[in-house]
Design a protein around this motif. Structure first.
Motif, mmCIF file in Angstrom:
data_model
loop_
_atom_site.group_PDB
_atom_site.id
_atom_site.type_symbol
_atom_site.label_atom_id
_atom_site.label_comp_id
_atom_site.label_asym_id
_atom_site.label_seq_id
_atom_site.Cartn_x
_atom_site.Cartn_y
_atom_site.Cartn_z
ATOM 1 N N SER A 162 0.827 -1.215 0.000
ATOM 2 C CA SER A 162 0.000 0.000 0.000
ATOM 3 C C SER A 162 0.857 1.260 0.000
ATOM 4 N N ILE A 163 2.120 1.130 0.340
ATOM 5 C CA ILE A 163 3.023 2.280 0.317
ATOM 6 C C ILE A 163 3.135 2.830 -1.099
ATOM 7 N N SER A 164 3.241 1.941 -2.072
ATOM 8 C CA SER A 164 3.362 2.408 -3.454
ATOM 9 C C SER A 164 2.076 3.081 -3.937
ATOM 10 N N ASP A 165 0.942 2.721 -3.352
ATOM 11 C CA ASP A 165 -0.314 3.390 -3.706
ATOM 12 C C ASP A 165 -0.342 4.826 -3.204
ATOM 13 N N GLN A 166 0.346 5.089 -2.119
ATOM 14 C CA GLN A 166 0.318 6.409 -1.491
ATOM 15 C C GLN A 166 1.378 7.362 -2.039
ATOM 16 N N LEU A 167 2.302 6.876 -2.823
ATOM 17 C CA LEU A 167 3.380 7.732 -3.328
ATOM 18 C C LEU A 167 2.894 8.895 -4.195
ATOM 19 N N PRO A 168 1.952 8.717 -5.097
ATOM 20 C CA PRO A 168 1.491 9.888 -5.867
ATOM 21 C C PRO A 168 0.871 10.966 -4.976
ATOM 22 N N VAL A 169 0.181 10.594 -3.931
ATOM 23 C CA VAL A 169 -0.415 11.558 -3.009
ATOM 24 C C VAL A 169 0.676 12.310 -2.269
ATOM 25 N N ILE A 170 1.678 11.595 -1.814
ATOM 26 C CA ILE A 170 2.789 12.231 -1.100
ATOM 27 C C ILE A 170 3.531 13.180 -2.031
ATOM 28 N N SER A 171 3.762 12.754 -3.250
ATOM 29 C CA SER A 171 4.464 13.595 -4.217
ATOM 30 C C SER A 171 3.676 14.868 -4.505
ATOM 31 N N TYR A 172 2.357 14.754 -4.644
ATOM 32 C CA TYR A 172 1.518 15.924 -4.909
ATOM 33 C C TYR A 172 1.566 16.897 -3.731
ATOM 34 N N GLN A 173 1.448 16.393 -2.512
ATOM 35 C CA GLN A 173 1.494 17.246 -1.340
ATOM 36 C C GLN A 173 2.850 17.909 -1.204
#
Length: 67
Positions: free
Chosen positions: A49-60
């Motif tokens: 699930s970490i890889s699922d959250q990477l685009p959100v982290i990058s956007y923030q």
């Protein structure tokens, strides 16, 4: 540490990829050698699930750096 150092995509994505590979290998070991199904399914679900959250982290992170 500079603000730019916190949001290096290549480093974060590289570490997440390596972690995902380790999680998948641990999953394979648990299912094939130890016949553990419940723990291994939870491990693969939470570990990837970490890889699922990477685009959100990058956007923030990008929005945080831009004033």
């Amino acid at each position: 540490m500079s603000d730019e150092g916190l949001c290096q995509k290549s480093l974060v994505y590289d570490k997440a990829y390596k972690f995902a590979i380790r999680v998948v290998n641990a999953y394979k070991y648990l299912t094939q050698n130890k016949q553990e199904w419940v723990l291994s399914k939870q491990l693969i679900r939470s570990g990837t699930s970490i890889s699922d959250q990477l685009p959100v982290i990058s956007y923030q992170c990008n929005n945080w750096l831009i004033p």
